[in-house]
Design a protein around this motif. Structure first.
Motif, PDB file in Angstrom:
ATOM      1  N   GLN A   1      -3.276  -7.280  -4.420  1.00  0.00           N
ATOM      2  CA  GLN A   1      -4.678  -7.071  -4.755  1.00  0.00           C
ATOM      3  C   GLN A   1      -5.162  -8.060  -5.798  1.00  0.00           C
ATOM      4  O   GLN A   1      -6.264  -8.624  -5.692  1.00  0.00           O
ATOM      5  CB  GLN A   1      -4.893  -5.637  -5.246  1.00  0.00           C
ATOM      6  N   LEU A   2      -4.335  -8.324  -6.821  1.00  0.00           N
ATOM      7  CA  LEU A   2      -4.710  -9.285  -7.847  1.00  0.00           C
ATOM      8  C   LEU A   2      -4.783 -10.702  -7.262  1.00  0.00           C
ATOM      9  O   LEU A   2      -5.631 -11.504  -7.670  1.00  0.00           O
ATOM     10  CB  LEU A   2      -3.706  -9.233  -9.002  1.00  0.00           C
ATOM     11  N   ILE A   3      -3.900 -10.993  -6.319  1.00  0.00           N
ATOM     12  CA  ILE A   3      -3.919 -12.294  -5.653  1.00  0.00           C
ATOM     13  C   ILE A   3      -5.220 -12.485  -4.881  1.00  0.00           C
ATOM     14  O   ILE A   3      -5.875 -13.530  -4.971  1.00  0.00           O
ATOM     15  CB  ILE A   3      -2.707 -12.432  -4.699  1.00  0.00           C
TER      16      ILE A   3
ATOM     17  N   MET B   1      -3.803   5.192  -0.754  1.00  0.00           N
ATOM     18  CA  MET B   1      -2.990   6.303  -0.276  1.00  0.00           C
ATOM     19  C   MET B   1      -1.743   5.799   0.448  1.00  0.00           C
ATOM     20  O   MET B   1      -0.638   6.305   0.231  1.00  0.00           O
ATOM     21  CB  MET B   1      -3.809   7.195   0.662  1.00  0.00           C
ATOM     22  N   MET B   2      -1.913   4.789   1.286  1.00  0.00           N
ATOM     23  CA  MET B   2      -0.771   4.251   2.024  1.00  0.00           C
ATOM     24  C   MET B   2       0.211   3.551   1.088  1.00  0.00           C
ATOM     25  O   MET B   2       1.426   3.681   1.236  1.00  0.00           O
ATOM     26  CB  MET B   2      -1.251   3.274   3.095  1.00  0.00           C
ATOM     27  N   GLU B   3      -0.315   2.813   0.115  1.00  0.00           N
ATOM     28  CA  GLU B   3       0.547   2.057  -0.795  1.00  0.00           C
ATOM     29  C   GLU B   3       1.249   2.939  -1.823  1.00  0.00           C
ATOM     30  O   GLU B   3       2.393   2.669  -2.202  1.00  0.00           O
ATOM     31  CB  GLU B   3      -0.280   0.999  -1.534  1.00  0.00           C
ATOM     32  N   GLU B   4       0.578   3.993  -2.272  1.00  0.00           N
ATOM     33  CA  GLU B   4       1.103   4.781  -3.383  1.00  0.00           C
ATOM     34  C   GLU B   4       1.691   6.139  -2.981  1.00  0.00           C
ATOM     35  O   GLU B   4       2.388   6.757  -3.782  1.00  0.00           O
ATOM     36  CB  GLU B   4      -0.011   5.011  -4.421  1.00  0.00           C
ATOM     37  N   HIS B   5       1.419   6.598  -1.739  1.00  0.00           N
ATOM     38  CA  HIS B   5       1.914   7.923  -1.343  1.00  0.00           C
ATOM     39  C   HIS B   5       2.698   7.877  -0.033  1.00  0.00           C
ATOM     40  O   HIS B   5       3.853   8.309   0.020  1.00  0.00           O
ATOM     41  CB  HIS B   5       0.747   8.911  -1.232  1.00  0.00           C
TER      42      HIS B   5
ATOM     43  N   GLU C   1       2.987  12.667   6.551  1.00  0.00           N
ATOM     44  CA  GLU C   1       2.360  12.734   7.875  1.00  0.00           C
ATOM     45  C   GLU C   1       0.869  13.004   7.721  1.00  0.00           C
ATOM     46  O   GLU C   1       0.043  12.494   8.485  1.00  0.00           O
ATOM     47  CB  GLU C   1       3.010  13.841   8.713  1.00  0.00           C
ATOM     48  N   ALA C   2       0.515  13.794   6.705  1.00  0.00           N
ATOM     49  CA  ALA C   2      -0.896  14.077   6.434  1.00  0.00           C
ATOM     50  C   ALA C   2      -1.644  12.803   6.063  1.00  0.00           C
ATOM     51  O   ALA C   2      -2.837  12.669   6.350  1.00  0.00           O
ATOM     52  CB  ALA C   2      -1.021  15.111   5.315  1.00  0.00           C
ATOM     53  N   ASP C   3      -0.946  11.859   5.423  1.00  0.00           N
ATOM     54  CA  ASP C   3      -1.567  10.567   5.107  1.00  0.00           C
ATOM     55  C   ASP C   3      -1.971   9.842   6.387  1.00  0.00           C
ATOM     56  O   ASP C   3      -3.081   9.303   6.481  1.00  0.00           O
ATOM     57  CB  ASP C   3      -0.591   9.684   4.316  1.00  0.00           C
ATOM     58  N   LEU C   4      -1.071   9.827   7.360  1.00  0.00           N
ATOM     59  CA  LEU C   4      -1.379   9.168   8.635  1.00  0.00           C
ATOM     60  C   LEU C   4      -2.551   9.847   9.335  1.00  0.00           C
ATOM     61  O   LEU C   4      -3.405   9.178   9.916  1.00  0.00           O
ATOM     62  CB  LEU C   4      -0.154   9.173   9.555  1.00  0.00           C
TER      63      LEU C   4
ATOM     64  N   CYS D   1      -5.852  -5.499   5.619  1.00  0.00           N
ATOM     65  CA  CYS D   1      -4.559  -6.194   5.524  1.00  0.00           C
ATOM     66  C   CYS D   1      -3.441  -5.229   5.128  1.00  0.00           C
ATOM     67  O   CYS D   1      -2.414  -5.134   5.800  1.00  0.00           O
ATOM     68  CB  CYS D   1      -4.630  -7.321   4.493  1.00  0.00           C
ATOM     69  N   ALA D   2      -3.651  -4.536   4.012  1.00  0.00           N
ATOM     70  CA  ALA D   2      -2.615  -3.635   3.500  1.00  0.00           C
ATOM     71  C   ALA D   2      -2.498  -2.361   4.324  1.00  0.00           C
ATOM     72  O   ALA D   2      -1.393  -1.835   4.508  1.00  0.00           O
ATOM     73  CB  ALA D   2      -2.902  -3.289   2.044  1.00  0.00           C
ATOM     74  N   ILE D   3      -3.620  -1.858   4.825  1.00  0.00           N
ATOM     75  CA  ILE D   3      -3.557  -0.662   5.675  1.00  0.00           C
ATOM     76  C   ILE D   3      -2.743  -0.966   6.926  1.00  0.00           C
ATOM     77  O   ILE D   3      -1.895  -0.175   7.346  1.00  0.00           O
ATOM     78  CB  ILE D   3      -4.972  -0.175   6.049  1.00  0.00           C
ATOM     79  N   PHE D   4      -2.988  -2.127   7.514  1.00  0.00           N
ATOM     80  CA  PHE D   4      -2.212  -2.557   8.685  1.00  0.00           C
ATOM     81  C   PHE D   4      -0.727  -2.629   8.350  1.00  0.00           C
ATOM     82  O   PHE D   4       0.121  -2.170   9.125  1.00  0.00           O
ATOM     83  CB  PHE D   4      -2.709  -3.922   9.161  1.00  0.00           C
ATOM     84  N   GLY D   5      -0.403  -3.185   7.178  1.00  0.00           N
ATOM     85  CA  GLY D   5       1.003  -3.282   6.788  1.00  0.00           C
ATOM     86  C   GLY D   5       1.683  -1.931   6.741  1.00  0.00           C
ATOM     87  O   GLY D   5       2.841  -1.795   7.150  1.00  0.00           O
ATOM     88  N   GLY D   6       0.981  -0.907   6.254  1.00  0.00           N
ATOM     89  CA  GLY D   6       1.562   0.428   6.179  1.00  0.00           C
ATOM     90  C   GLY D   6       1.617   1.128   7.517  1.00  0.00           C
ATOM     91  O   GLY D   6       2.645   1.702   7.896  1.00  0.00           O
ATOM     92  N   VAL D   7       0.512   1.068   8.259  1.00  0.00           N
ATOM     93  CA  VAL D   7       0.462   1.757   9.555  1.00  0.00           C
ATOM     94  C   VAL D   7       1.417   1.100  10.548  1.00  0.00           C
ATOM     95  O   VAL D   7       2.036   1.784  11.371  1.00  0.00           O
ATOM     96  CB  VAL D   7      -0.977   1.763  10.112  1.00  0.00           C
TER      97      VAL D   7
END
Length: 207
Positions: A34-36, A66-70, A130-133, A156-162
């Motif tokens: 995110q900082l980048i 949510m995806m990155e932290e949970h 699973e609730a996150d998904l 970008c990051a959501i795709f990485g998690g999903v």
């Protein structure tokens, strides 16, 4: 996405903060995706989000965090704790490092306990993540991307998690959900893959 030229350097993997990803720009080191992104946006005058409404951006940000932290902890529970013996097959870990996997598993479990989520049972952890998904699926709805017809930065990051749920956790409840009840997540990943990863198979072969 922003078509910024770059050169991959794998000599110093963990960088100045001991975490990935990180970049060097004209001698300046910046760590954390995110900082980048914020640094490059300002430095190069980039605005990928300019065509996305504030409402969509707010929803995308919430889903990303949510995806990155949970959701991350559900991934770790499945891959590195409950199925640690299968990890080398997924990530092609060099033989010499396989000996350290049990230690790494213990370290990650302790991190989960320190975070708080590791004090729950595996079943409870999976239910929570699973609730996150399900939340991400609901937030995406019938849209192609979280940015709408075009991806925004948080895609970008959501795709990485999903994508981990879709392709990186075989046999998991996350995989079953994304290929079945939450099939819009798989369609979403296929859309991102088609847009930006024409060399996907080649990248997988070299990983």
């Amino acid at each position: 996405m922003a078509k910024i030229p770059y050169e991959l350097d794998t000599k110093d993997i963990h960088g100045p903060k001991g975490k990935l990803p990180w970049i060097t720009y004209n001698g300046v080191h910046i760590a954390d995706s995110q900082l980048i992104i914020e640094f490059l946006n300002k430095k190069l005058g980039i605005s990928i989000n300019k065509n996305t409404s504030k409402e969509k951006l707010a929803i995308a940000r919430a889903c990303r965090v949510m995806m990155e932290e949970h959701f991350l902890w559900g991934l770790i529970q499945y891959r590195f704790i409950d199925n640690i013996k299968a990890a080398p097959q997924l990530m092609k870990i060099p033989t010499m490092f396989k000996l350290f996997l049990p230690l790494q598993s213990h370290h990650l479990k302790q991190r989960m306990i320190n975070n708080g989520i590791g004090k729950h049972t595996p079943t409870e952890i999976y239910q929570m993540t699973e609730a996150d998904l399900r939340t991400v699926s609901e937030a995406l709805g019938s849209k192609k991307f979280f940015g709408g017809d075009e991806p925004c930065e948080d895609d970008c990051a959501i795709f990485g998690g999903v994508a981990q749920a879709v392709w990186g956790l075989p046999g998991s409840s996350f995989e079953r959900l994304s290929h079945g009840e939450l099939k819009n997540l798989k369609e979403y990943c296929e859309g991102m893959k088609e847009l930006y990863w024409s060399d996907w198979e080649n990248c997988m072969d070299k990983s």
